[in-house]
Design an enzyme around this catalytic site. Sequence first.
Site, PDB file in Angstrom:
ATOM      1  N   CYS A   1      45.078 -83.877 100.617  1.00  0.00           N
ATOM      2  CA  CYS A   1      44.950 -85.216 100.065  1.00  0.00           C
ATOM      3  C   CYS A   1      43.822 -86.050 100.877  1.00  0.00           C
ATOM      4  O   CYS A   1      43.946 -86.153 101.959  1.00  0.00           O
ATOM      5  CB  CYS A   1      46.302 -85.711  99.926  1.00  0.00           C
ATOM      6  SG  CYS A   1      46.508 -87.607  99.478  1.00  0.00           S
TER       7      CYS A   1
ATOM      8  N   CYS B   1      55.619-107.427 101.149  1.00  0.00           N
ATOM      9  CA  CYS B   1      55.021-106.194 100.399  1.00  0.00           C
ATOM     10  C   CYS B   1      55.380-106.106  99.108  1.00  0.00           C
ATOM     11  O   CYS B   1      55.193-105.059  98.273  1.00  0.00           O
ATOM     12  CB  CYS B   1      55.271-104.738 101.034  1.00  0.00           C
ATOM     13  SG  CYS B   1      57.173-104.600 101.198  1.00  0.00           S
TER      14      CYS B   1
ATOM     15  N   CYS C   1      49.064 -84.347  90.676  1.00  0.00           N
ATOM     16  CA  CYS C   1      49.334 -85.475  91.338  1.00  0.00           C
ATOM     17  C   CYS C   1      48.855 -86.670  90.787  1.00  0.00           C
ATOM     18  O   CYS C   1      47.730 -87.119  90.613  1.00  0.00           O
ATOM     19  CB  CYS C   1      49.127 -85.273  92.663  1.00  0.00           C
ATOM     20  SG  CYS C   1      49.973 -86.881  93.966  1.00  0.00           S
TER      21      CYS C   1
ATOM     22  N   GLU D   1      65.880-107.328 114.474  1.00  0.00           N
ATOM     23  CA  GLU D   1      65.859-106.032 113.542  1.00  0.00           C
ATOM     24  C   GLU D   1      67.001-105.142 113.506  1.00  0.00           C
ATOM     25  O   GLU D   1      67.799-105.097 114.400  1.00  0.00           O
ATOM     26  CB  GLU D   1      64.823-105.233 114.151  1.00  0.00           C
ATOM     27  CG  GLU D   1      64.476-103.780 113.492  1.00  0.00           C
ATOM     28  CD  GLU D   1      63.951-103.843 112.319  1.00  0.00           C
ATOM     29  OE1 GLU D   1      64.708-103.133 111.424  1.00  0.00           O
ATOM     30  OE2 GLU D   1      63.109-104.798 111.857  1.00  0.00           O
TER      31      GLU D   1
END
Length: 392
Positions: free
Chosen positions: A88, A351, A11, A268
Amino acid sequence: MQCPHYDAGRCRSCTLLEIDYPTQVLDKERHVATLLDPVSDGLTWLPAVRSVESAFRNKAKMVVSGTVAEPVLGILDRAGHGVDLTDCGLYPDELQASFGPLAAFVTRANLEPYQVSGTGKRAQQRGELKYLLVTLSPDGELMVRFVLRSQESIARIRKHLPALLADLPALAVASANIQPAHAAVLEGDLEIPLTERTTLPMRIDDITLDLRPQSFFQTNTAVATELYRQARTWVDEVDPRSLWDLYCGVGGFALHCSAPGRSVTGIEISAEAVVAASATVERLRDGDVDGAGRFKDVTFAAGDATAFAVGPQAPGLPEMVIVNPPRRGIGVDLAQWLEGSGIDHVLYSSCNATTLAKDLAAMPSLRPVRARLLDMFPQTSHYEVLVLLERA
């Protein structure tokens, strides 16, 4: 953070894992400054908000592969083989502890992992269970969503759900999402509740948000808390009497930035998120025992943010606007509307600094005056940045 999956080449999602964490943050600060410098003059940067380096994710998207008898939860490698990522390092202990009972449930309920053999017109689809989506609340409760190809296995899931609840006491909300298409689409439109409870409480300081299965919530709860705190500080300094929160999600910004005498409208596109936000504000009003009326004039509505702002049905102009768009940014239409609106202050949470810079270039009259990077995603090149814009 040391990761055996990265070291073995199984990964490589954590693309910055070989870079020490302080340097990661510094590089991100340089990256966003380089993008915003051409569209800002005299911008003041606050110190970056750092995250813990591991165990920060509150959600896991686990591809289900393998067999019914031996399911594999994690990702698919380039050859399409399953890679077990139940250990993980990005997942806190509470999430990691849920994967064993969930894998056992796949076997118990006879949920065949989804797989495709062949290519093109000869491709054949088998199995039902595509993903397990698991979300952890700040109080240790879990939401689990089974993403299925069809409703064929719903009866078996319901039959064996009591055993899962016994094996996984933290499980509070469970649902099935039906995604029949063979496409790079995580989930479908149909969500089937499997438990009596349909919302997961996400406590952020003095606000507890109600998260429903198809609603968005920030991946890093601790950094999201700092994001909302910073937004509230800047909004309170401006002290607008009216505020729009566009792309409001479950109401994080709107509710944290509400105040007595301030009207707040959240918009929204996700109807599920609006249902959750509306339920939250009703609950907060009921708990407003001191009568301050902080949440008295907070409303939410489902709709497209741009269409709401530029459309004929929009109420009178607010004194301030918050935008928290997806990675594509707010786009030229909303940027041009804000530019010509006369609104003096905009708070932009992004973002994706590349689309942020593009949007800012389309609003030259709204000058960035303060900004702060919040490292929501350690070990990757992604981050959140909050920018306060003021009309020149």
